[in-house]
Design a protein around this motif. Structure first.
Motif, PDB file in Angstrom:
ATOM      1  N   MET A   1       0.814  -1.213   0.000  1.00 49.25           N
ATOM      2  CA  MET A   1       0.000   0.000   0.000  1.00 49.25           C
ATOM      3  C   MET A   1       0.851   1.269   0.000  1.00 49.25           C
ATOM      4  SD  MET A   1      -3.253  -0.790   2.482  1.00 49.25           S
ATOM      5  CE  MET A   1      -4.024   0.767   2.073  1.00 49.25           C
ATOM      6  N   THR A   2       2.072   1.210  -0.426  1.00 47.42           N
ATOM      7  CA  THR A   2       2.973   2.356  -0.408  1.00 47.42           C
ATOM      8  C   THR A   2       2.381   3.550  -1.150  1.00 47.42           C
ATOM      9  OG1 THR A   2       4.859   0.891  -0.301  1.00 47.42           O
ATOM     10  CG2 THR A   2       5.288   3.136  -1.008  1.00 47.42           C
ATOM     11  N   GLY A   3       2.253   4.683  -0.440  1.00 45.26           N
ATOM     12  CA  GLY A   3       1.789   5.908  -1.056  1.00 45.26           C
ATOM     13  C   GLY A   3       0.338   5.909  -1.495  1.00 45.26           C
ATOM     14  N   LYS A   4      -0.392   4.890  -1.175  1.00 50.78           N
ATOM     15  CA  LYS A   4      -1.773   4.769  -1.627  1.00 50.78           C
ATOM     16  C   LYS A   4      -2.697   5.661  -0.797  1.00 50.78           C
ATOM     17  CE  LYS A   4      -5.185   1.197  -2.467  1.00 50.78           C
ATOM     18  NZ  LYS A   4      -5.418  -0.244  -2.370  1.00 50.78           N
ATOM     19  N   VAL A  24      -7.236  -1.113   7.584  1.00 49.02           N
ATOM     20  CA  VAL A  24      -5.917  -0.954   8.182  1.00 49.02           C
ATOM     21  C   VAL A  24      -5.438  -2.264   8.806  1.00 49.02           C
ATOM     22  CG1 VAL A  24      -4.599   0.220  10.001  1.00 49.02           C
ATOM     23  CG2 VAL A  24      -6.183   1.529   8.566  1.00 49.02           C
ATOM     24  N   VAL A  25      -6.296  -2.917   9.571  1.00 48.75           N
ATOM     25  CA  VAL A  25      -5.839  -4.116  10.283  1.00 48.75           C
ATOM     26  C   VAL A  25      -5.598  -5.296   9.345  1.00 48.75           C
ATOM     27  CG1 VAL A  25      -6.866  -3.406  12.476  1.00 48.75           C
ATOM     28  CG2 VAL A  25      -8.157  -4.903  10.943  1.00 48.75           C
ATOM     29  N   GLN A  26      -6.019  -5.190   8.096  1.00 51.40           N
ATOM     30  CA  GLN A  26      -5.711  -6.231   7.116  1.00 51.40           C
ATOM     31  C   GLN A  26      -4.245  -6.185   6.689  1.00 51.40           C
ATOM     32  OE1 GLN A  26      -8.504  -5.693   3.906  1.00 51.40           O
ATOM     33  NE2 GLN A  26     -10.228  -6.469   5.092  1.00 51.40           N
ATOM     34  N   THR A  27      -3.563  -5.121   7.050  1.00 53.99           N
ATOM     35  CA  THR A  27      -2.139  -4.998   6.718  1.00 53.99           C
ATOM     36  C   THR A  27      -1.314  -5.385   7.941  1.00 53.99           C
ATOM     37  OG1 THR A  27      -1.764  -2.726   7.481  1.00 53.99           O
ATOM     38  CG2 THR A  27      -2.749  -2.995   5.282  1.00 53.99           C
ATOM     39  N   ASP A  28      -0.044  -5.618   7.720  1.00 57.98           N
ATOM     40  CA  ASP A  28       0.879  -5.894   8.821  1.00 57.98           C
ATOM     41  C   ASP A  28       1.618  -4.637   9.260  1.00 57.98           C
ATOM     42  OD1 ASP A  28       0.257  -8.621   8.838  1.00 57.98           O
ATOM     43  OD2 ASP A  28       1.738  -9.048   7.278  1.00 57.98           O
ATOM     44  N   GLN A  78       7.080   4.735   4.732  1.00 61.37           N
ATOM     45  CA  GLN A  78       6.766   3.596   3.864  1.00 61.37           C
ATOM     46  C   GLN A  78       6.325   2.399   4.676  1.00 61.37           C
ATOM     47  OE1 GLN A  78      10.173   2.998   1.268  1.00 61.37           O
ATOM     48  NE2 GLN A  78       8.771   2.819  -0.444  1.00 61.37           N
ATOM     49  N   SER A  79       6.786   2.310   5.909  1.00 63.75           N
ATOM     50  CA  SER A  79       6.529   1.129   6.720  1.00 63.75           C
ATOM     51  C   SER A  79       5.232   1.185   7.523  1.00 63.75           C
ATOM     52  CB  SER A  79       7.694   0.914   7.692  1.00 63.75           C
ATOM     53  OG  SER A  79       7.818   2.046   8.539  1.00 63.75           O
ATOM     54  N   ASN A  80       4.548   2.355   7.574  1.00 64.16           N
ATOM     55  CA  ASN A  80       3.325   2.426   8.380  1.00 64.16           C
ATOM     56  C   ASN A  80       2.116   2.800   7.538  1.00 64.16           C
ATOM     57  OD1 ASN A  80       3.230   5.255   8.056  1.00 64.16           O
ATOM     58  ND2 ASN A  80       4.187   5.680  10.013  1.00 64.16           N
ATOM     59  N   ILE A  81       0.958   2.782   8.182  1.00 63.63           N
ATOM     60  CA  ILE A  81      -0.286   3.202   7.539  1.00 63.63           C
ATOM     61  C   ILE A  81      -0.992   4.158   8.492  1.00 63.63           C
ATOM     62  CG2 ILE A  81      -1.499   1.136   8.364  1.00 63.63           C
ATOM     63  CD1 ILE A  81      -3.186   1.298   5.751  1.00 63.63           C
ATOM     64  N   ILE A  82      -1.537   5.229   7.935  1.00 63.19           N
ATOM     65  CA  ILE A  82      -2.212   6.248   8.741  1.00 63.19           C
ATOM     66  C   ILE A  82      -3.688   6.275   8.376  1.00 63.19           C
ATOM     67  CG2 ILE A  82      -2.395   8.709   9.284  1.00 63.19           C
ATOM     68  CD1 ILE A  82       0.581   8.985   8.655  1.00 63.19           C
ATOM     69  N   LEU A  83      -4.529   6.290   9.411  1.00 58.03           N
ATOM     70  CA  LEU A  83      -5.970   6.486   9.239  1.00 58.03           C
ATOM     71  C   LEU A  83      -6.301   7.867   9.799  1.00 58.03           C
ATOM     72  CD1 LEU A  83      -8.760   3.959  10.154  1.00 58.03           C
ATOM     73  CD2 LEU A  83      -9.050   6.401  10.340  1.00 58.03           C
ATOM     74  N   GLY A 117       4.018   6.714   2.610  1.00 57.43           N
ATOM     75  CA  GLY A 117       3.209   5.566   3.017  1.00 57.43           C
ATOM     76  C   GLY A 117       1.734   5.775   2.748  1.00 57.43           C
ATOM     77  N   PRO A 118       0.952   4.718   2.906  1.00 58.70           N
ATOM     78  CA  PRO A 118      -0.478   4.794   2.629  1.00 58.70           C
ATOM     79  C   PRO A 118      -1.250   5.564   3.700  1.00 58.70           C
ATOM     80  CG  PRO A 118       0.082   2.628   3.452  1.00 58.70           C
ATOM     81  CD  PRO A 118       1.365   3.377   3.293  1.00 58.70           C
ATOM     82  N   VAL A 119      -2.351   6.162   3.267  1.00 60.19           N
ATOM     83  CA  VAL A 119      -3.237   6.888   4.172  1.00 60.19           C
ATOM     84  C   VAL A 119      -4.678   6.589   3.781  1.00 60.19           C
ATOM     85  CG1 VAL A 119      -3.180   9.021   2.798  1.00 60.19           C
ATOM     86  CG2 VAL A 119      -3.768   9.143   5.218  1.00 60.19           C
TER      87      VAL A 119
END
Length: 170
Positions: A1-4, A24-28, A78-83, A117-119
């Motif tokens: 999900m990089t940059g998504k 979000v929780v579907q990702t690691d 790149q390693s995290n995801i933000i909601l 990273g993805p948001v």
């Protein structure tokens, strides 16, 4: 999900936040919850505390009611995801502080285009009802609609949630 970039829209209590959290929780990836709400009364304090408890300790919560673009730029990796929950509360905060709305939107869109990273952005769809009777409510509705259009345009995914049921628009 990089940059998504993903946008989740829906009415109040439609299940949009729960749906976004499931994505979000579907990702690691490490999970960051960027909250725009402010607790101005005890009822809102209870809501915020309840949401934090429901999410659990696997989330890092960042509270930023105004400087959303800056917070995203600071915390995205790149390693995290933000909601981000939610854009309409953020808009209310901007309007309440009489900040330049279009400039703040431009800053947010610029920041989103540069995130490593993805948001996932959550927002209330407020433009499907009757035309509000007062100028402030009409301005809020108009600003929210413009913001949603701009973010939807740059998003890879856009969902509309009704009664907990997601409809993929893009």
């Amino acid at each position: 999900m990089t940059g998504k970039i993903s946008l989740i829209l829906g009415g109040a209590r439609s299940g949009k936040s729960r749906f976004a959290e499931k994505l979000v929780v579907q990702t690691d990836a490490p999970r960051l919850y960027l909250a725009t709400a402010q607790a101005f009364d005890s009822e809102m304090e209870r809501r915020i505390a309840s949401h934090k408890q429901d999410r659990g300790s696997s989330w890092t919560t960042i509270e930023e009611p105004i400087h959303l673009a800056e917070a995203l730029s600071l915390h995205s990796a790149q390693s995290n995801i933000i909601l981000v929950d939610c854009l309409t509360l953020w808009l209310s905060n901007l309007m309440g502080h009489d900040l330049p709305i279009e400039q703040e939107f431009d800053k947010l869109l610029t920041a989103l285009s540069k995130l490593p990273g993805p948001v996932i952005l959550v927002s209330n769809e407020v433009g499907q009802g009757i035309v509000p009777e007062n100028a402030l409510a009409r301005a809020f509705r108009d600003h929210a609609g413009k913001l949603h259009q701009r973010i939807a345009e740059i998003s890879e995914e856009v969902y509309f949630i009704t009664a907990g049921l997601p409809q993929k628009l893009k």
